[in-house]
Motif scaffolding. Structure first.
Motif, PDB file in Angstrom:
ATOM      1  N   ALA A   1       1.058  -1.177   0.216  1.00 20.98           N
ATOM      2  CA  ALA A   1      -0.057   0.089  -0.119  1.00 20.98           C
ATOM      3  C   ALA A   1       0.918   1.444  -0.107  1.00 20.98           C
ATOM      4  O   ALA A   1       1.876   1.359   0.711  1.00 20.98           O
ATOM      5  CB  ALA A   1      -0.932   0.172   1.116  1.00 20.98           C
ATOM      6  N   VAL A   2       0.554   2.219  -0.965  1.00 18.36           N
ATOM      7  CA  VAL A   2       1.458   3.491  -0.924  1.00 18.36           C
ATOM      8  C   VAL A   2       0.604   4.658  -0.740  1.00 18.36           C
ATOM      9  O   VAL A   2      -0.626   4.958  -1.171  1.00 18.36           O
ATOM     10  CB  VAL A   2       2.018   3.351  -2.495  1.00 18.36           C
ATOM     11  CG1 VAL A   2       2.933   4.617  -2.475  1.00 18.36           C
ATOM     12  CG2 VAL A   2       2.491   2.038  -2.861  1.00 18.36           C
ATOM     13  N   ASP A   3       1.242   5.424   0.052  1.00 19.05           N
ATOM     14  CA  ASP A   3       0.430   6.842   0.422  1.00 19.05           C
ATOM     15  C   ASP A   3       1.595   7.779  -0.248  1.00 19.05           C
ATOM     16  O   ASP A   3       2.839   8.090  -0.063  1.00 19.05           O
ATOM     17  CB  ASP A   3       0.911   7.237   1.919  1.00 19.05           C
ATOM     18  CG  ASP A   3       0.444   8.530   2.113  1.00 19.05           C
ATOM     19  OD1 ASP A   3      -0.561   8.914   1.579  1.00 19.05           O
ATOM     20  OD2 ASP A   3       1.168   9.394   2.682  1.00 19.05           O
ATOM     21  N   PRO A   4       0.729   8.287  -1.621  1.00 15.52           N
ATOM     22  CA  PRO A   4       1.734   9.012  -2.504  1.00 15.52           C
ATOM     23  C   PRO A   4       1.744  10.400  -2.039  1.00 15.52           C
ATOM     24  O   PRO A   4       0.663  11.066  -1.572  1.00 15.52           O
ATOM     25  CB  PRO A   4       1.226   8.927  -4.014  1.00 15.52           C
ATOM     26  CG  PRO A   4      -0.365   8.657  -3.353  1.00 15.52           C
ATOM     27  CD  PRO A   4      -0.376   8.073  -2.017  1.00 15.52           C
ATOM     28  N   HIS A   5       2.825  11.249  -2.764  1.00 16.20           N
ATOM     29  CA  HIS A   5       3.098  12.660  -2.312  1.00 16.20           C
ATOM     30  C   HIS A   5       3.936  13.050  -3.540  1.00 16.20           C
ATOM     31  O   HIS A   5       4.390  12.550  -4.328  1.00 16.20           O
ATOM     32  CB  HIS A   5       3.791  13.163  -0.973  1.00 16.20           C
ATOM     33  CG  HIS A   5       2.821  12.666   0.118  1.00 16.20           C
ATOM     34  ND1 HIS A   5       1.834  13.776   0.509  1.00 16.20           N
ATOM     35  CD2 HIS A   5       2.603  11.724   1.115  1.00 16.20           C
ATOM     36  CE1 HIS A   5       1.220  13.217   1.472  1.00 16.20           C
ATOM     37  NE2 HIS A   5       1.764  12.039   1.915  1.00 16.20           N
ATOM     38  N   LYS A   6       3.878  14.348  -3.788  1.00 16.48           N
ATOM     39  CA  LYS A   6       4.782  14.966  -4.721  1.00 16.48           C
ATOM     40  C   LYS A   6       6.278  14.602  -4.660  1.00 16.48           C
ATOM     41  O   LYS A   6       6.868  14.379  -5.789  1.00 16.48           O
ATOM     42  CB  LYS A   6       4.414  16.449  -4.876  1.00 16.48           C
ATOM     43  CG  LYS A   6       3.120  16.893  -5.137  1.00 16.48           C
ATOM     44  CD  LYS A   6       3.029  18.378  -5.170  1.00 16.48           C
ATOM     45  CE  LYS A   6       1.532  18.897  -5.788  1.00 16.48           C
ATOM     46  NZ  LYS A   6       1.383  20.249  -5.773  1.00 16.48           N
ATOM     47  N   ALA A   7       6.460  14.675  -3.434  1.00 16.84           N
ATOM     48  CA  ALA A   7       8.151  14.260  -3.245  1.00 16.84           C
ATOM     49  C   ALA A   7       8.534  12.867  -3.177  1.00 16.84           C
ATOM     50  O   ALA A   7       9.012  12.344  -3.764  1.00 16.84           O
ATOM     51  CB  ALA A   7       8.789  15.239  -2.138  1.00 16.84           C
ATOM     52  N   PRO A   8       7.861  12.395  -1.873  1.00 12.64           N
ATOM     53  CA  PRO A   8       8.107  10.832  -1.413  1.00 12.64           C
ATOM     54  C   PRO A   8       7.024   9.963  -1.898  1.00 12.64           C
ATOM     55  O   PRO A   8       5.922  10.459  -1.804  1.00 12.64           O
ATOM     56  CB  PRO A   8       8.470  11.109  -0.156  1.00 12.64           C
ATOM     57  CG  PRO A   8       7.589  12.073   0.536  1.00 12.64           C
ATOM     58  CD  PRO A   8       7.337  12.984  -0.645  1.00 12.64           C
ATOM     59  N   TRP A   9       7.211   8.692  -1.779  1.00 16.07           N
ATOM     60  CA  TRP A   9       6.337   7.584  -1.827  1.00 16.07           C
ATOM     61  C   TRP A   9       6.523   6.880  -0.693  1.00 16.07           C
ATOM     62  O   TRP A   9       7.654   6.424  -0.575  1.00 16.07           O
ATOM     63  CB  TRP A   9       6.404   6.746  -3.195  1.00 16.07           C
ATOM     64  CG  TRP A   9       5.839   7.518  -4.427  1.00 16.07           C
ATOM     65  CD1 TRP A   9       4.783   8.176  -4.574  1.00 16.07           C
ATOM     66  CD2 TRP A   9       6.552   7.150  -5.617  1.00 16.07           C
ATOM     67  NE1 TRP A   9       4.692   8.421  -5.875  1.00 16.07           N
ATOM     68  CE2 TRP A   9       5.439   7.938  -6.532  1.00 16.07           C
ATOM     69  CE3 TRP A   9       7.449   6.347  -6.198  1.00 16.07           C
ATOM     70  CZ2 TRP A   9       5.832   8.063  -7.947  1.00 16.07           C
ATOM     71  CZ3 TRP A   9       7.874   6.422  -7.575  1.00 16.07           C
ATOM     72  CH2 TRP A   9       7.010   7.060  -8.376  1.00 16.07           C
ATOM     73  N   THR A  10       5.720   6.712   0.128  1.00 14.35           N
ATOM     74  CA  THR A  10       5.896   5.915   1.351  1.00 14.35           C
ATOM     75  C   THR A  10       4.837   4.685   1.019  1.00 14.35           C
ATOM     76  O   THR A  10       3.708   4.627   0.888  1.00 14.35           O
ATOM     77  CB  THR A  10       5.149   6.546   2.826  1.00 14.35           C
ATOM     78  OG1 THR A  10       6.011   7.744   2.698  1.00 14.35           O
ATOM     79  CG2 THR A  10       5.327   5.586   3.838  1.00 14.35           C
ATOM     80  N   ALA A  11       5.514   3.458   1.110  1.00 14.05           N
ATOM     81  CA  ALA A  11       4.896   2.218   1.056  1.00 14.05           C
ATOM     82  C   ALA A  11       5.079   1.240   2.305  1.00 14.05           C
ATOM     83  O   ALA A  11       5.980   1.323   2.974  1.00 14.05           O
ATOM     84  CB  ALA A  11       5.716   1.446  -0.135  1.00 14.05           C
ATOM     85  N   ALA A  12       3.927   0.652   2.537  1.00 12.40           N
ATOM     86  CA  ALA A  12       3.890  -0.390   3.730  1.00 12.40           C
ATOM     87  C   ALA A  12       3.192  -1.842   3.101  1.00 12.40           C
ATOM     88  O   ALA A  12       2.328  -1.795   2.461  1.00 12.40           O
ATOM     89  CB  ALA A  12       3.022   0.235   4.663  1.00 12.40           C
ATOM     90  N   ALA A  13       3.950  -2.658   3.641  1.00 11.37           N
ATOM     91  CA  ALA A  13       3.726  -4.152   3.199  1.00 11.37           C
ATOM     92  C   ALA A  13       2.777  -4.618   4.455  1.00 11.37           C
ATOM     93  O   ALA A  13       3.193  -4.572   5.521  1.00 11.37           O
ATOM     94  CB  ALA A  13       4.657  -5.071   3.100  1.00 11.37           C
ATOM     95  N   VAL A  14       1.542  -5.026   4.153  1.00 13.31           N
ATOM     96  CA  VAL A  14       0.412  -5.401   4.987  1.00 13.31           C
ATOM     97  C   VAL A  14      -0.064  -6.889   4.651  1.00 13.31           C
ATOM     98  O   VAL A  14      -0.338  -7.038   3.556  1.00 13.31           O
ATOM     99  CB  VAL A  14      -0.752  -4.482   5.080  1.00 13.31           C
ATOM    100  CG1 VAL A  14      -1.652  -4.663   6.085  1.00 13.31           C
ATOM    101  CG2 VAL A  14      -0.461  -3.022   5.183  1.00 13.31           C
ATOM    102  N   ASP A  15       0.304  -7.632   5.787  1.00 14.58           N
ATOM    103  CA  ASP A  15      -0.463  -9.198   5.523  1.00 14.58           C
ATOM    104  C   ASP A  15      -1.757  -9.184   5.614  1.00 14.58           C
ATOM    105  O   ASP A  15      -2.627  -8.284   6.142  1.00 14.58           O
ATOM    106  CB  ASP A  15       0.573  -9.895   6.148  1.00 14.58           C
ATOM    107  CG  ASP A  15       0.365  -9.676   7.564  1.00 14.58           C
ATOM    108  OD1 ASP A  15      -0.590  -9.214   8.179  1.00 14.58           O
ATOM    109  OD2 ASP A  15       1.176 -10.020   8.408  1.00 14.58           O
ATOM    110  N   ALA A  16      -2.100 -10.414   5.448  1.00 18.03           N
ATOM    111  CA  ALA A  16      -3.768 -10.816   5.536  1.00 18.03           C
ATOM    112  C   ALA A  16      -4.303 -10.834   7.026  1.00 18.03           C
ATOM    113  O   ALA A  16      -5.481 -10.633   7.084  1.00 18.03           O
ATOM    114  CB  ALA A  16      -3.792 -12.391   5.007  1.00 18.03           C
ATOM    115  N   ALA A  17      -3.167 -10.571   7.858  1.00 16.16           N
ATOM    116  CA  ALA A  17      -3.641 -10.586   9.361  1.00 16.16           C
ATOM    117  C   ALA A  17      -3.721  -9.112   9.536  1.00 16.16           C
ATOM    118  O   ALA A  17      -3.849  -8.710  10.756  1.00 16.16           O
ATOM    119  CB  ALA A  17      -2.608 -10.946  10.176  1.00 16.16           C
ATOM    120  N   LEU A  18      -3.716  -8.144   8.703  1.00 15.89           N
ATOM    121  CA  LEU A  18      -4.115  -6.691   8.636  1.00 15.89           C
ATOM    122  C   LEU A  18      -2.715  -5.925   9.748  1.00 15.89           C
ATOM    123  O   LEU A  18      -2.904  -5.199  10.303  1.00 15.89           O
ATOM    124  CB  LEU A  18      -5.230  -6.298   9.276  1.00 15.89           C
ATOM    125  CG  LEU A  18      -6.523  -7.098   8.532  1.00 15.89           C
ATOM    126  CD1 LEU A  18      -7.714  -6.591   9.383  1.00 15.89           C
ATOM    127  CD2 LEU A  18      -6.458  -6.728   7.103  1.00 15.89           C
TER     128      LEU A  18
END
Length: 333
Positions: free
Chosen positions: A13-30
């Motif tokens: 899952a990615v939270d996009p912005h103009k400067a950085p991209w922040t991505a988190a890997a989330v498993d099926a257990a949330l």
């Protein structure tokens, strides 16, 4: 995105912005597995892809995939990767209801988007239409030009009041201002400076008029190319059709007519508090204030009914939008 839950896939899952991209890997257990923050650009994209390769066949979700996340969505689509579009409001609800006091950071936003993608059942695969993106840009560009022209004309009005006692009438155009200017031949240095400024503003308005006309032509060509039938509806011209297309994108992304009405802010909802039960009112969800669809989706008879029901003996007079009516307003209803 129910497939991720059924197969136990990790979602990037990615939270996009103009400067950085922040991505988190989330498993099926949330639960978040790992987080990465990269700079926007080719190198950042490559780092993001290498991050995702740590898991077998991960899913992808982007908050606002057609907005700030559009560049990343297009890159992933070019590589044959489908992206789930997570609405910002949905991710915000997940964040507020989660532990950690709902603090808003790029990391928590990415994790919230991943949880929403794994738990929501009616999210759509994001699609970025280059033609609609271009139309949206041209529509916004024209609106900016019109605002700039209005500000320039207002400044012109102010300067003309210093050069001629009567100033200029409303609906001032560059040609009319030029006619007025020809009749003004000041001798004082200060007035000559003001006249020079007026001449500059007239030239700016002429240039803005040409740019607005070009933008209008580009919009008309784009609307014709789109093949939309919106212009066949009474009251919707080329410009309004372009605004609707640019704002709504594809109608297929709405699951029903009710969902579309909620998006435009025209869906009636019940209003009550305690023993007091009010009539239906318009939804506050969606881009209601900016929505060009609002006046066309509300039946005329609804406005007439609201006029007749503005005053009721058992409650204070209220306006259609919920504010109190003045004596003058009640007299004119």
């Amino acid at each position: 995105m129910t497939e991720a839950l059924q197969t136990g896939r990790v979602v990037i899952a990615v939270d996009p912005h103009k400067a950085p991209w922040t991505a988190a890997a989330v498993d099926a257990a949330l639960q978040p597995v790992d987080v990465i923050r990269v700079d926007v650009g080719p190198e950042g994209y490559r780092r993001l892809r290498r991050f995702a390769q740590r898991w077998s066949d991960p899913g992808w979700a982007i908050e606002g995939a057609a907005g700030l996340g559009a560049p990343l969505t297009q890159r992933l689509h070019a590589d044959g990767i489908n992206v789930t579009d997570v609405p910002a409001k949905l991710a915000a609800r997940v964040r507020v209801l989660s532990t950690g006091h709902g603090r808003m950071t790029d990391e928590t936003d990415a994790i919230s988007a991943g949880i929403a993608a794994l738990t929501a059942t009616r999210l759509h695969t994001a699609s970025v239409d280059a033609a609609i993106t271009a139309l949206r840009a041209v529509v916004e560009h024209r609106e900016d030009l019109v605002k700039t022209r209005t500000q320039t004309v207002n400044r012109l009005h102010v300067l003309l009041t210093h050069l001629t006692p009567s100033g200029a009438a409303r609906g001032l155009t560059a040609d009319r201002a030029a006619d007025i200017l020809r009749q003004i031949q000041p001798r004082e240095t200060g007035l000559k400076t003001l006249r020079s400024l007026v001449a500059d503003l007239v030239a700016e308005i002429r240039a803005l008029d040409r740019r607005i006309a070009k933008a209008a032509g580009d919009i008309a060509a784009a609307v014709e190319t789109s093949g939309t039938t919106l212009t066949e509806l009474t009251g919707i011209g080329v410009l309004n059709a372009a605004k609707i297309i640019a704002r709504v994108d594809t109608i297929d992304r709405f699951r029903s007519a009710d969902a579309f009405a909620t998006y435009t802010g025209t869906a009636p909802i019940a209003a009550s508090s305690g023993d007091v039960s009010g009539g239906p009112r318009a939804s506050t969800h969606g881009p209601r204030k900016e929505s060009v669809t609002d006046p066309f989706l509300t039946p005329p008879e609804a406005f007439e009914k609201d006029r007749l029901d503005l005053y009721q003996p058992d409650r204070a007079p209220r306006s259609v939008t919920g504010g109190s009516l003045s004596r003058h307003q009640m007299a004119t209803c």
